[in-house]
Design an enzyme around this catalytic site. Structure first.
Site, PDB file in Angstrom:
ATOM      1  N   HIS A  82      -3.152   3.275  -4.621  1.00 43.82           N
ATOM      2  CA  HIS A  82      -2.469   2.932  -3.367  1.00 43.82           C
ATOM      3  C   HIS A  82      -1.043   2.476  -3.677  1.00 43.82           C
ATOM      4  CE1 HIS A  82      -5.722   3.380  -0.429  1.00 43.82           C
ATOM      5  NE2 HIS A  82      -6.540   2.948  -1.373  1.00 43.82           N
ATOM      6  N   ASP A 116       0.868  -1.180   0.000  1.00 46.58           N
ATOM      7  CA  ASP A 116       0.000   0.000   0.000  1.00 46.58           C
ATOM      8  C   ASP A 116       0.904   1.230   0.000  1.00 46.58           C
ATOM      9  OD1 ASP A 116      -2.270   1.819   0.457  1.00 46.58           O
ATOM     10  OD2 ASP A 116      -3.342  -0.012   0.993  1.00 46.58           O
ATOM     11  N   GLU A 122     -10.190   3.030  -4.730  1.00 51.12           N
ATOM     12  CA  GLU A 122      -9.781   4.401  -4.403  1.00 51.12           C
ATOM     13  C   GLU A 122      -8.626   4.889  -5.285  1.00 51.12           C
ATOM     14  OE1 GLU A 122     -10.950   4.541   0.287  1.00 51.12           O
ATOM     15  OE2 GLU A 122      -9.048   3.562  -0.171  1.00 51.12           O
TER      16      GLU A 122
HETATM   17  C1  ACM Z   1     -11.042  -0.212   1.001  1.00 50.07           C
HETATM   18  O1  ACM Z   1     -11.477  -0.159   2.160  1.00 50.07           O
HETATM   19  N1  ACM Z   1     -10.447   0.829   0.456  1.00 50.07           N
HETATM   20  C2  ACM Z   1     -11.191  -1.416   0.202  1.00 50.07           C
END
Ligand code: ACM
Length: 525
Positions: A251, A181, A318
């Site tokens: 991410h 991440d 995201e």
């Molecule tokens: C997430 O909680 N962004 C999958």
């Protein structure tokens, strides 16, 4: 029977008088009958397995499963009491048990089911006995999992194995491993050594929810490929498959900090670094040749490291479009492919990942944002986290899906709304995820596309095992019951669950687990 054996059995006979056995299993089996007042099976120095069973393939698998569940097993005995046979069932994890004072008889559809049978016996065993009982059981869902996030805060190999032990006890069979991440890349990839020599290090870390307050302590952590294999094999010995996640294309700050060529280098103010705070960040992968080759290479190593994972998680959640808007190279890529919206770059990545994984004989699973891609391959598995609406859309489009709605299965959120609740922040709006909520949350989806259910344990605010265990236990048990009994008739309610849970606290204590007690306090303050 010799007099000395009788003497040896005397304490057990006394124990059964003093402690009437009453197995309180989690998850509650589909069919369960306990023979009242019948003598249980005395474990004495272990479960004796007769010679023929010890030498059969299924018998050996049963011995391994029983030992992994904590039993001592005595193989190759003349007077063995364990018998294993095959049953006809279309569910590979279906099992039957028949326990009497003299024998344990296990019926399984496949060797996989031996783990569930062994864990049922382990939960029922008490005071040196397994109560006489009959069980016919099978899980409703094939994927029953927990997601761990060692990117935000490291989780050691030993601690990961401990969590696998807890999962196995409650028949959870999938660990979703969030291995990278913005805040750190945690898996060694031989072809890209900078991912770990740069991407696994960050200067410091934001303290809990206080973004601006940093702890000043450097973090450096990753799993070597040898460690990954070790954890994968350990999980396998417990009947658990690990599903690894590589976040693409968002991410990605840690990856881009290691290899700036992966990013959108021609953006203004391009200065990637491993992130020290929490949130969603603009560094996403750039659609270029280096990046697509990187994805092919990384997924090839990942598929090799996780040989049993039927699907590989490619993230997809995201993904900000800011950099693609300002990068001339990303804009040129869009023009070349006839794309009119930046979101189509993400769709391109999604299709590319699916194609790479198919070459390795794997399916793709991604967070529900991957559904934005037109003609998403029908075999893509959707992990629905933003809510049940997204789950129902995925089902309507014919995708298999795994449920982890933020409103009930995000175990990083507190158990209660009360400001005295440990780790209560009052900020998230999801502050009352207790066991009853986990059990009662409406997860119904029309049709039969739901293949799994899992709880996610994001670790931004979980810096150590003490807190991790608190957030996990006992909610893990409620999740396990919801998943095992998903949509089955006579699903027991929260009160019944709570009654059974009482009897599990002694095992938590024996395991030294820092669980949340009924009064809301941690067991180990
Ligand atoms: C997430 O909680 N962004 C999958």
């Amino acid at each position: 029977m010799q007099y000395s054996s009788l003497l040896r059995l005397l304490p057990l006979a006394l124990a059964s008088l003093l402690f009437p056995l009453n197995a309180a299993l989690i998850p509650q089996p589909l069919q369960f009958e306990q023979a009242e007042n019948a003598p249980g099976f005395a474990l004495r120095d272990g479960i004796r397995v007769d010679i023929a069973t010890s030498h059969s393939e299924m018998g050996r698998a049963a011995i391994r499963a029983l030992m992994a569940a904590g039993f001592s097993v005595l193989p190759e005995e003349m007077d063995g009491a364990l018998e294993v046979h095959r049953i006809e069932h279309d569910n590979p994890e279906a099992y039957t048990l028949n326990v009497t004072g003299q024998q344990i008889s296990i019926g399984v559809a496949t060797p996989l089911a031996l783990h569930a049978a062994a864990q049922t016996l382990a939960q029922a065993a008490e005071h040196g006995q397994i109560p006489a009982m009959q069980v016919a059981d099978a899980p409703a869902l094939q994927h029953r999992g927990i997601m761990l996030d060692p990117s935000r805060h490291p989780i050691s190999v030993a601690d990961t194995k401990r969590i696998l032990d807890l999962m196995a006890r409650y028949k959870l069979n999938r660990l979703h491993w969030h291995l990278c991440d913005d805040q750190g890349w945690r898996i060694e990839i031989k072809k890209y050594p900078l991912l770990t020599s740069i991407g696994s290090k960050r200067k410091e870390t934001s303290c809990w929810i206080h973004q601006e307050k940093k702890d000043g302590k450097p973090v450096e952590f990753f799993y070597s490929q040898a460690e990954i294999r070790e954890v994968v094999e350990y999980a396998h010995s417990l009947g658990i498959i690990i599903i690894p996640e590589i976040e693409i294309p968002g991410h990605a700050s840690a990856a881009v900090a290691a290899y700036p060529q992966l990013g959108n280098q021609d953006c203004p103010d391009f200065a990637p670094e491993v992130i020290t705070g929490w949130g969603v960040f603009t560094h996403v992968m750039g659609p270029n040749d280096f990046t697509f080759q990187f994805i092919e290479d990384v997924l090839a190593e990942v598929c090799e490291l996780f040989p049993r994972a039927p699907y590989i998680h490619i993230g997809g959640d995201e993904v900000p479009r800011d950099q693609w808007k300002t990068s001339p190279a990303a804009q040129a890529f869009m023009k070349e492919h006839g794309y009119t919206r930046e979101s189509q770059i993400q769709d391109h990545f999604t299709h590319f990942c699916a194609q790479v994984l198919r070459k390795h004989g794997r399916r793709m699973v991604g967070w529900d944002e991957i559904m934005c891609a037109p003609q998403l391959p029908q075999d893509a598995v959707v992990m629905a986290w933003r809510g049940m609406d997204h789950a129902r859309i995925a089902a309507r489009r014919g995708h298999q899906l795994i449920l982890c709605p933020i409103h009930a299965f995000y175990f990083n959120f507190p158990y209660g709304k009360n400001p005295s609740e440990p780790f209560y922040s009052g900020l998230t709006g999801f502050d009352d995820i207790d066991c009853a909520h986990v059990l009662n949350f409406d997860t119904s989806v029309p049709g039969n596309q739901v293949i799994g259910m899992q709880a996610n344990l994001w670790s931004e605010c979980i810096p150590n095992m003490k807190k991790l265990e608190f957030m996990l236990m006992p909610r893990l048990c409620a999740l396990a019951e919801h998943a095992w009994r998903y949509g089955t008739p006579n699903r027991p309610g929260a009160a019944d669950f709570s009654r059974r849970l009482q009897t599990h606290f002694s095992w938590f204590d024996a395991m030294r687990i820092n669980y949340r007690q009924e009064d809301g306090t941690p067991r180990q303050p």
